[in-house]
Design a protein around this motif. Structure first.
Motif, mmCIF file in Angstrom:
data_model
loop_
_atom_site.group_PDB
_atom_site.id
_atom_site.type_symbol
_atom_site.label_atom_id
_atom_site.label_comp_id
_atom_site.label_asym_id
_atom_site.label_seq_id
_atom_site.Cartn_x
_atom_site.Cartn_y
_atom_site.Cartn_z
ATOM 1 N N VAL A 130 -5.034 6.859 1.554
ATOM 2 C CA VAL A 130 -4.474 5.520 1.711
ATOM 3 C C VAL A 130 -4.841 4.729 0.470
ATOM 4 C CG1 VAL A 130 -4.471 3.444 3.135
ATOM 5 C CG2 VAL A 130 -4.768 5.679 4.209
ATOM 6 N N ILE A 136 -3.314 0.040 6.316
ATOM 7 C CA ILE A 136 -2.727 -0.828 5.290
ATOM 8 C C ILE A 136 -2.300 -2.153 5.893
ATOM 9 C CG2 ILE A 136 -0.745 -1.103 3.750
ATOM 10 C CD1 ILE A 136 -0.971 1.944 3.214
ATOM 11 N N VAL A 166 0.757 5.537 1.255
ATOM 12 C CA VAL A 166 0.132 6.616 2.015
ATOM 13 C C VAL A 166 0.602 7.920 1.400
ATOM 14 C CG1 VAL A 166 -0.081 7.694 4.273
ATOM 15 C CG2 VAL A 166 0.149 5.222 4.110
ATOM 16 N N GLU A 191 -9.156 2.916 -2.373
ATOM 17 C CA GLU A 191 -8.645 4.178 -1.839
ATOM 18 C C GLU A 191 -9.522 4.633 -0.676
ATOM 19 O OE1 GLU A 191 -8.230 8.644 -3.555
ATOM 20 O OE2 GLU A 191 -7.510 7.031 -4.839
ATOM 21 N N GLY A 230 0.814 -1.207 0.000
ATOM 22 C CA GLY A 230 0.000 0.000 0.000
ATOM 23 C C GLY A 230 0.847 1.256 0.000
ATOM 24 N N TYR A 283 -4.568 1.080 -1.246
ATOM 25 C CA TYR A 283 -4.268 -0.333 -1.024
ATOM 26 C C TYR A 283 -3.804 -0.966 -2.324
ATOM 27 C CZ TYR A 283 -6.948 0.372 3.255
ATOM 28 O OH TYR A 283 -7.407 0.836 4.461
ATOM 29 N N GLY A 329 -2.958 5.814 8.605
ATOM 30 C CA GLY A 329 -2.985 5.239 7.256
ATOM 31 C C GLY A 329 -2.118 3.999 7.153
#
Length: 76
Positions: free
Chosen positions: A47, A67, A37, A54, A35, A49, A63
């Motif tokens: 954030v 993840i 940030v 999102e 992920g 992924y 954040g």
């Protein structure tokens, strides 16, 4: 029987997009990006992924925790 807790090493790296007006960090497990940030100056934390989902968070730390939680829930 109970499962044992596994220790997983999580690495956080700055990306090439990092600048004074943008904080962008990648979260890696076993050298795989799980992920990202991203926080533009004085804005909300985004954030991202690895599943291309999102979300927003209040802080960068929150954040990163989101993840890692997503990774523990779906990818282990």
């Amino acid at each position: 029987m109970a499962n044992r807790n596994k220790n997983i090493e999580v690495e956080i790296k700055e990306t090439a997009n990092q600048s004074e007006s943008l904080t962008e960090l990648e979260v890696l497990v076993k050298n795989k990006v799980i992920g990202t940030v991203r926080q533009p100056l004085d804005e909300q934390v985004t954030v991202l992924y690895k599943a291309e989902k999102e979300m927003t968070a209040k802080t960068i730390d929150e954040g990163i925790q989101m993840i890692i939680a997503e990774y523990n829930l779906h990818d282990q």
